[in-house]
Enzyme design. Structure first.
Site, PDB file in Angstrom:
ATOM      1  N   CYS A   1      -8.417  37.454  23.342  1.00 50.28           N
ATOM      2  CA  CYS A   1      -7.808  38.609  22.695  1.00 50.28           C
ATOM      3  C   CYS A   1      -6.799  39.281  23.630  1.00 50.28           C
ATOM      4  O   CYS A   1      -6.761  39.010  24.823  1.00 50.28           O
ATOM      5  CB  CYS A   1      -8.871  39.610  22.276  1.00 50.28           C
ATOM      6  SG  CYS A   1      -9.790  39.118  20.798  1.00 50.28           S
TER       7      CYS A   1
ATOM      8  N   HIS B   1      -6.529  45.042  21.085  1.00 49.08           N
ATOM      9  CA  HIS B   1      -7.494  46.131  21.154  1.00 49.08           C
ATOM     10  C   HIS B   1      -7.370  46.897  22.468  1.00 49.08           C
ATOM     11  O   HIS B   1      -6.753  46.439  23.437  1.00 49.08           O
ATOM     12  CB  HIS B   1      -8.924  45.617  20.958  1.00 49.08           C
ATOM     13  CG  HIS B   1      -9.394  44.624  22.000  1.00 49.08           C
ATOM     14  ND1 HIS B   1      -9.860  45.010  23.232  1.00 49.08           N
ATOM     15  CD2 HIS B   1      -9.495  43.277  21.949  1.00 49.08           C
ATOM     16  CE1 HIS B   1     -10.227  43.938  23.923  1.00 49.08           C
ATOM     17  NE2 HIS B   1     -10.010  42.874  23.169  1.00 49.08           N
TER      18      HIS B   1
END
Length: 526
Positions: free
Chosen positions: A431, A412
């Site tokens: 992440c 992301h």
């Protein structure tokens, strides 16, 4: 000789008994009997040129970071001169030559170490190809192309070959006495004069980072030396400021033996994955804090990445990227809920407000943070959802790339773009935050009419959360390589951020054994 070969293969009272030939244990308890039974136990290695070819491959397995001892190097060398004297030695030599070629082929194809034994997240499943290995070996012997056949089984391409070349160079440096250590002391900065500069110069000359100069004993830290240091820093994942501080000094003083081990570990990792690379894929190298996109074997995009800090490590696995979300919301996952919010106890409401999170009950209604008795809950019984609305401060930035997985890990955007300037970028909760994400989005969508960059920017500007599906799923490979070549050639070395290298190295040092899954799959073959 056929009778002697048959007697060896039929020795032992149970299938689990080890088969020992002249003191060497034979590993191929399934393929070896199949191979010789098909030949009616006739010897396979009648041509001395084939024997020479295999012995050469055994010796040169060291160039792949493997251990020639795993392929009966000593036993073969001892047996060969005896094989002409009697049938027993000739049979033993024939059997061990065949076992050696099967072992070597297996390691080239699958690697020596089973990655799943040290990494519970490993899911790079590899199916045995639908191939008759006995017939393939017979064909290679009949055509007298044992060596080419083995060479074709090792990973091919620039990455693997660059690691092999670097291993050879580093072994040569070790054989020549290694490189000079740079003494400890205050940071060395360009323009300084210091007696340690001579050692720094000698160290960089020994590894080829600095051409030899006429005045190697000069104590002046001049600009050519500073540029060599900056080049060294870039190749070792360090800030390229030319200052020899503590971390640069530590990297300079890593000896060639340790670098040899590091290269061997990463050659093994290459054997795990390079055989089955798709034509299009996204790759994240966690250890170098980088992300890449390859299509048709060409690198189309490369960016810096931020990965999980040591306490919240990014897992290593493979998944399928299916869609991306523009202007995503962020729902706080259970792990972050427990560690970053509920751990604050009664002050959790203040944390929620500071992060700009909304508290939603099970019906989706918003609840005032001050009305929640935060100290009453754990992540297991928390009855609310914490969500952050889209916007420039959203933890996921303006786009996320979704590849469903049990770890709740994905790629992301991020509002913390200043962190990309750090040389080590382990900041996330697992992440992968990527630089220039909209370049990747445009490439993955691959539709200049419907999803041009202008169209993507317009959707982002609207603030509306929009899910965009890819035409076909795309593999995402999260890998961990502490030595990685560049397309330009030099191999870069990175700190073993999560301490994963020692387990792989220990596996390379253990005695040979077939992996259980591969052994069982082979044994089921007709």
């Amino acid at each position: 000789m056929a009778a002697a070969i048959q007697a060896h293969l039929e020795g032992g009272s149970a299938p689990t008994d080890p088969l020992v030939v002249e003191g060497a244990e034979v590993a191929s308890r399934v393929l070896l009997p199949q191979f010789y039974a098909r030949r009616r136990f006739r010897p396979a290695w009648s041509d001395p040129a084939d024997v020479d070819a295999l012995l050469g491959a055994v010796r040169e397995s060291a160039d792949h970071g493997l251990d020639p001892a795993d392929y009966h190097e000593a036993a073969l060398a001892a047996l060969r001169p005896l094989a002409g004297a009697d049938v027993e030695h000739a049979a033993a030599l024939d059997l061990l030559l065949t076992d050696a070629v099967l072992r070597l082929a297996y390691h080239f194809l699958y690697g020596k170490v089973d990655p799943s034994t040290s990494d519970a997240d490993w899911n790079f499943a590899r199916e045995l190809p639908d191939e008759d290995y006995v017939e393939a070996l017979e064909a290679a012997l009949s055509a007298h192309r044992i060596r080419p056949a083995l060479d074709e089984l090792a990973p091919r391409g620039w990455l693997y070959e660059a690691l092999r070349r670097e291993l050879g160079r580093t072994r040569s440096a070790a054989a020549a006495g290694g490189w000079r250590r740079v003494p400890a002391g205050p940071a060395l900065e360009p323009g300084a004069s210091d007696p340690r500069v001579a050692a720094l110069r000698a160290r960089l000359e020994a590894s080829g980072a600095l051409p030899a100069e006429a005045d190697p004993g000069s104590p002046v830290y001049d600009e050519p030396l500073a540029e060599a240091v900056r080049r060294f820093q870039r190749h070792h994942g360090l800030a390229d400021d030319g200052v020899v501080g503590a971390r640069t000094l530590a990297a300079l003083n890593v000896g060639p033996e340790a670098r040899i081990d590091q290269l061997r570990v990463n050659l093994e990792r290459a054997r795990w994955v390079l055989h089955d690379l798709p034509t299009r894929f996204v790759l994240v190298n966690v250890a170098s804090f980088e992300a890449f996109y390859f299509a048709d074997r060409e690198l189309l995009w490369r960016a810096r990445a931020q990965v999980g800090r040591d306490a919240r490590r990014t897992p290593i696995f493979r998944a399928e990227l299916q869609y991306l979300v523009l202007n995503p919301t962020w729902t706080v996952p259970p792990g972050i809920l427990a560690k970053d919010i509920l751990s604050a106890g009664a002050n959790a409401g203040s944390v929620v407000q500071r992060k700009g999170l909304r508290v939603l009950d099970r019906a989706g209604r918003e609840v005032a943070p001050g009305s929640v008795v935060w100290g009453r809950y754990t992540a297991r019984n928390f009855p609310y959802t914490l969500r952050q609305d889209p916007g420039p401060t959203n933890a996921l930035g303006r786009v996320k790339f979704m590849f469903p997985n049990p770890h709740l890990v994905y790629l992301h955007d991020t509002p913390s773009k200043e962190l990309f300037e750090r040389s080590e970028r382990a900041f996330s909760s697992g992440c992968i935050r990527i630089e220039r994400p909209f370049e990747l989005a445009e490439l993955l969508l691959g539709d200049p009419v419907k999803w041009s960059r202008e169209r993507i920017d317009a959707v982002v500007a609207s603030g509306n959360t929009t899910t965009v599906w890819l035409d076909r799923p795309l593999p995402v490979l999260l890998l961990y390589w502490t030595a990685l070549p560049t397309l330009e050639g030099p191999v870069r070395f990175f700190r073993d951020l999560y301490g994963r290298d020692p387990k792989v190295l220990a596996g390379l040092e253990r005695p040979f054994e077939f992996r259980r899954a591969v052994r069982e799959a082979v044994s089921r073959r007709p």
